[in-house]
Design a protein around this motif. Structure first.
Motif, PDB file in Angstrom:
ATOM      1  N   MET A   1      42.005  41.884  44.437  1.00  9.07           N
ATOM      2  CA  MET A   1      42.504  40.579  44.017  1.00  9.07           C
ATOM      3  C   MET A   1      42.735  40.547  42.514  1.00  9.07           C
ATOM      4  SD  MET A   1      40.497  37.946  46.525  1.00  9.07           S
ATOM      5  CE  MET A   1      39.095  38.969  46.823  1.00  9.07           C
ATOM      6  N   ILE A   2      42.888  41.681  41.965  1.00  9.77           N
ATOM      7  CA  ILE A   2      43.260  41.914  40.567  1.00  9.77           C
ATOM      8  C   ILE A   2      42.213  41.372  39.612  1.00  9.77           C
ATOM      9  CG2 ILE A   2      45.024  41.719  38.818  1.00  9.77           C
ATOM     10  CD1 ILE A   2      47.006  41.249  41.082  1.00  9.77           C
ATOM     11  N   TYR A   3      42.210  40.062  39.369  1.00  9.70           N
ATOM     12  CA  TYR A   3      41.309  39.497  38.370  1.00  9.70           C
ATOM     13  C   TYR A   3      39.910  39.246  38.907  1.00  9.70           C
ATOM     14  CZ  TYR A   3      44.637  38.337  34.646  1.00  9.70           C
ATOM     15  OH  TYR A   3      45.515  38.370  33.607  1.00  9.70           O
ATOM     16  N   SER A   4      39.754  39.160  40.207  1.00 12.56           N
ATOM     17  CA  SER A   4      38.509  38.620  40.747  1.00 12.56           C
ATOM     18  C   SER A   4      37.273  39.383  40.289  1.00 12.56           C
ATOM     19  CB  SER A   4      38.561  38.623  42.283  1.00 12.56           C
ATOM     20  OG  SER A   4      38.779  39.926  42.791  1.00 12.56           O
ATOM     21  N   ARG A   5      37.323  40.694  40.304  1.00 15.21           N
ATOM     22  CA  ARG A   5      36.115  41.438  39.923  1.00 15.21           C
ATOM     23  C   ARG A   5      35.790  41.267  38.443  1.00 15.21           C
ATOM     24  NH1 ARG A   5      39.706  44.896  42.031  1.00 15.21           N
ATOM     25  NH2 ARG A   5      40.942  46.258  40.678  1.00 15.21           N
ATOM     26  N   TYR A   6      36.826  41.124  37.581  1.00 14.85           N
ATOM     27  CA  TYR A   6      36.593  40.894  36.158  1.00 14.85           C
ATOM     28  C   TYR A   6      36.084  39.477  35.929  1.00 14.85           C
ATOM     29  CZ  TYR A   6      39.648  44.870  36.401  1.00 14.85           C
ATOM     30  OH  TYR A   6      40.221  46.065  36.731  1.00 14.85           O
ATOM     31  N   SER A 109      45.382  48.764  34.070  1.00 16.23           N
ATOM     32  CA  SER A 109      46.444  47.956  33.461  1.00 16.23           C
ATOM     33  C   SER A 109      46.098  46.472  33.548  1.00 16.23           C
ATOM     34  CB  SER A 109      47.786  48.234  34.146  1.00 16.23           C
ATOM     35  OG  SER A 109      48.185  49.569  33.959  1.00 16.23           O
ATOM     36  N   TYR A 110      45.650  46.015  34.713  1.00 23.90           N
ATOM     37  CA  TYR A 110      45.316  44.598  34.853  1.00 23.90           C
ATOM     38  C   TYR A 110      44.028  44.236  34.124  1.00 23.90           C
ATOM     39  CZ  TYR A 110      49.219  43.249  37.756  1.00 23.90           C
ATOM     40  OH  TYR A 110      50.485  42.949  38.185  1.00 23.90           O
ATOM     41  N   ASP A 111      43.129  45.180  34.003  1.00 24.32           N
ATOM     42  CA  ASP A 111      41.933  44.941  33.192  1.00 24.32           C
ATOM     43  C   ASP A 111      42.341  44.650  31.748  1.00 24.32           C
ATOM     44  OD1 ASP A 111      39.338  44.898  32.195  1.00 24.32           O
ATOM     45  OD2 ASP A 111      39.184  47.072  32.068  1.00 24.32           O
ATOM     46  N   ALA A 112      43.263  45.455  31.215  1.00 27.34           N
ATOM     47  CA  ALA A 112      43.731  45.261  29.848  1.00 27.34           C
ATOM     48  C   ALA A 112      44.521  43.966  29.708  1.00 27.34           C
ATOM     49  CB  ALA A 112      44.596  46.449  29.427  1.00 27.34           C
ATOM     50  N   GLY A 159      57.456  48.525  40.351  1.00 31.25           N
ATOM     51  CA  GLY A 159      58.501  47.553  40.673  1.00 31.25           C
ATOM     52  C   GLY A 159      57.962  46.139  40.544  1.00 31.25           C
ATOM     53  N   ASP A 160      58.168  45.291  41.537  1.00 32.18           N
ATOM     54  CA  ASP A 160      57.614  43.937  41.522  1.00 32.18           C
ATOM     55  C   ASP A 160      56.094  44.009  41.418  1.00 32.18           C
ATOM     56  OD1 ASP A 160      60.226  43.219  42.018  1.00 32.18           O
ATOM     57  OD2 ASP A 160      59.877  42.546  44.071  1.00 32.18           O
ATOM     58  N   VAL A 161      55.520  43.220  40.512  1.00 31.43           N
ATOM     59  CA  VAL A 161      54.063  43.170  40.352  1.00 31.43           C
ATOM     60  C   VAL A 161      53.654  41.730  40.052  1.00 31.43           C
ATOM     61  CG1 VAL A 161      53.733  45.553  39.554  1.00 31.43           C
ATOM     62  CG2 VAL A 161      54.269  43.737  37.888  1.00 31.43           C
ATOM     63  N   PRO A 162      52.402  41.368  40.293  1.00 24.91           N
ATOM     64  CA  PRO A 162      51.935  40.034  39.910  1.00 24.91           C
ATOM     65  C   PRO A 162      52.060  39.827  38.405  1.00 24.91           C
ATOM     66  CG  PRO A 162      50.401  41.034  41.455  1.00 24.91           C
ATOM     67  CD  PRO A 162      51.365  42.115  41.041  1.00 24.91           C
ATOM     68  N   LEU A 163      52.558  38.676  38.020  1.00 24.27           N
ATOM     69  CA  LEU A 163      52.715  38.336  36.604  1.00 24.27           C
ATOM     70  C   LEU A 163      51.667  37.293  36.255  1.00 24.27           C
ATOM     71  CD1 LEU A 163      54.324  38.661  33.981  1.00 24.27           C
ATOM     72  CD2 LEU A 163      55.869  36.868  34.799  1.00 24.27           C
ATOM     73  N   LEU A 164      50.622  37.729  35.566  1.00 24.51           N
ATOM     74  CA  LEU A 164      49.483  36.870  35.252  1.00 24.51           C
ATOM     75  C   LEU A 164      49.431  36.655  33.752  1.00 24.51           C
ATOM     76  CD1 LEU A 164      46.984  38.767  37.557  1.00 24.51           C
ATOM     77  CD2 LEU A 164      48.267  36.707  38.115  1.00 24.51           C
ATOM     78  N   LEU A 165      49.477  35.402  33.330  1.00 25.54           N
ATOM     79  CA  LEU A 165      49.565  35.077  31.907  1.00 25.54           C
ATOM     80  C   LEU A 165      48.403  34.237  31.423  1.00 25.54           C
ATOM     81  CD1 LEU A 165      53.391  34.296  31.790  1.00 25.54           C
ATOM     82  CD2 LEU A 165      52.230  36.444  31.251  1.00 25.54           C
ATOM     83  N   ASN A 166      47.431  33.991  32.268  1.00 23.14           N
ATOM     84  CA  ASN A 166      46.233  33.273  31.845  1.00 23.14           C
ATOM     85  C   ASN A 166      45.067  33.724  32.691  1.00 23.14           C
ATOM     86  OD1 ASN A 166      46.284  31.552  34.332  1.00 23.14           O
ATOM     87  ND2 ASN A 166      48.155  30.804  33.355  1.00 23.14           N
ATOM     88  N   THR A 167      43.872  33.410  32.255  1.00 20.07           N
ATOM     89  CA  THR A 167      42.681  33.734  33.036  1.00 20.07           C
ATOM     90  C   THR A 167      42.449  32.629  34.048  1.00 20.07           C
ATOM     91  OG1 THR A 167      41.314  32.661  31.361  1.00 20.07           O
ATOM     92  CG2 THR A 167      41.627  35.038  31.172  1.00 20.07           C
ATOM     93  N   ASN A 168      41.934  33.009  35.176  1.00 19.84           N
ATOM     94  CA  ASN A 168      41.722  32.056  36.259  1.00 19.84           C
ATOM     95  C   ASN A 168      40.238  31.767  36.372  1.00 19.84           C
ATOM     96  OD1 ASN A 168      41.602  30.648  38.674  1.00 19.84           O
ATOM     97  ND2 ASN A 168      43.239  31.834  39.611  1.00 19.84           N
TER      98      ASN A 168
END
Length: 489
Positions: A1-6, A109-112, A159-168
């Motif tokens: 879930m990309i951000y969830s573990r962070y 990459s998503y961690d950064a 290619g297409d990837v989630p575009l996340l611009l803020n912390t959730n």
């Protein structure tokens, strides 16, 4: 879930962090608001974001891009001591969505990106009395540069990837299950971030004390590369020309100087991954990964190897000074002084003579973008924009060739021939700098397959111009979809 573990780690650790964590190499837990209370702490935290490029032996710019993508080219293969079956699979083009290097490219990459987004939010919220507005805007621009770099890599990888611009800050499952954004949207954000980063100080204004930070020149150079990848050749040429006309950068007189420790972060280097061995920091692991294993006292690993069938070594002219900087065919043992001939040429760009016994402690930086590449971007963009090479395109290309000690090209080539000449020049100039796979795939699947098939990698297929979305991410996030080229493959 990309951000969830962070996010979960962040929430658990908020009450545990203190300023004592703010060291020369801060770890990922520096995301707490406790480290964004004033300008000094914000600067240290942003500095920590840079370390995500190279903070370990297999971080993004410290070998992960080499073993994660460059193995899938005509120039590289897994060496005799490449132990990871997933790396060998990439080298043989048998990798799939379960490949652990794909997972690491995505995860790191998503961690950064998370760290950059968190930094932007926290710096924007610092009290005006605790930070100057000039510093606030500079630090935000640095983070936007880093975010753009990571998204530029991701969109080219997957290619297409989630575009996340803020912390959730929500732990609701649906909030953590993001969908992919189209490539075009991701590129729009990359360009917006780099445009903002053009406000950064120049390399000269930053000074040596801030060597290695993103600069206005780095933002412009990376923008030129983004535009080139998008085939917006007019914009690519214009942005590259801005860098050229700024006169902030120039080619070193000798190609070897690009990789000498004494010349780090100087005239040709626009933005580099920073390495410092034997000082409690991180050495450049590419030196050890490519060094031989059978010479007494060198202690190499030989996990990264030249793919001989690709013909890269033979493509260098005899007078080309780049060949013997990039490769080595014999080495002297630091133990017995004997000269050992190698069975095949091995990569040598990052071998640091000051740490012969432990090449993993190499202090040589890895260029992410340098002035020679800007010249090649300019030459390529002009050729595509004008349906053939102009005098300025020849001049830019010939600057690189002249520095290499080979003859200049004379006018008279058509667009197709000049395009191939530029790509071949990039191939020889930028060996072991994480460029070949990107160069091949941006030409399209037919070009990629032609080059790999000619090099004996006959399993190359159209799907290989992207990597599959990691299966682990698909398993934990039902809103993610596999790249269409990788469905049923």
């Amino acid at each position: 879930m990309i951000y969830s573990r962070y996010l979960i780690s962040f929430i658990i650790s908020i009450g545990m962090l203190s300023c004592s964590k703010l060291t020369e190499q801060p770890d990922a837990l520096l995301i707490s608001e406790q480290f964004y209370r004033n300008g000094e702490e914000a600067t240290a935290a942003v500095t920590a974001n840079y370390s995500k490029l190279y903070e370990s032996g297999q971080s993004l710019y410290n070998s992960l891009l080499q073993i994660g993508i460059e193995m899938a080219t005509d120039d590289y293969e897994a060496g005799p001591r490449a132990r990871n079956a997933h790396v060998r699979a990439i080298s043989g083009l048998t990798h799939d969505a379960s490949n652990d290097r794909m997972e690491e490219l995505w995860r790191q990459s998503y961690d950064a990106i998370y760290a950059a987004n968190n930094g932007v939010e926290k710096i924007e919220a610092i009290e005006a009395t605790a930070i100057s507005e000039e510093l606030r805007q500079r630090l935000i621009a640095e983070l936007k540069f880093l975010r753009a770099l990571h998204y530029f890599n991701l969109v080219r990888f997957f290619g297409d990837v989630p575009l996340l611009l803020n912390t959730n800050s929500s732990l609701e499952a649906q909030a953590l299950r993001v969908s992919k954004s189209p490539e075009a949207e991701v590129y729009t954000q990359i360009i917006a971030d780099l445009t903002a980063a053009q406000s950064l100080p120049s390399q000269e204004a930053f000074g040596l004390a801030n060597a290695g930070r993103a600069t206005s020149g780095a933002a412009r150079a990376l923008l030129a590369k983004v535009y080139l990848t998008q085939r917006n050749y007019t914009a690519a040429a214009a942005k590259a020309l801005e860098v050229i006309n700024s006169r902030e950068y120039r080619l070193f007189d000798h190609f070897s100087e690009v990789f000498e420790v004494a010349h780090k972060n100087t005239v040709e280097h626009i933005f580099s991954a920073q390495f410092q061995g034997n000082a409690g920091y991180q050495g450049n692991s590419l030196a050890g990964r490519s060094a031989p294993t059978d010479i007494p006292g060198i202690n190499g690993d030989y996990a990264d190897a030249l793919h001989l069938e690709g013909g890269l070594y033979e493509s260098f002219e005899a007078a080309d000074t780049r060949r013997d900087v990039t490769f080595v065919s014999a080495l002297v043992s630091p133990v017995n002084g004997q000269l050992y001939q190698l069975s095949r040429p091995q990569f040598h760009k990052y071998y640091d003579e000051s740490v012969i016994g432990n090449p993993y402690q190499s202090s040589k930086n890895l260029p992410i973008i340098r002035y020679a590449e800007v010249l090649l971007i300019y030459a390529e963009a002009l050729n595509e924009q004008l349906s053939g090479p102009s005098a300025a395109a020849y001049e830019a290309l010939n600057q690189v060739r002249s520095r290499a000690g080979i003859s200049s090209l004379n006018p008279g080539h058509n667009q197709l021939v000049f395009r191939e000449l530029v790509l071949e020049e990039r191939r020889k100039e930028l060996v072991f700098e994480y460029q070949r796979w990107f160069d091949l795939v941006r030409q399209g699947p037919e070009y990629y397959m032609e080059k790999l098939h000619a090099a004996g990698k006959t399993l190359a297929a159209p799907r290989h111009i992207h990597f599959p979305t990691p299966q682990r991410e698909l398993n934990i996030n039902p809103n993610l979809q596999q790249h269409p080229d990788w469905i049923n493959n």
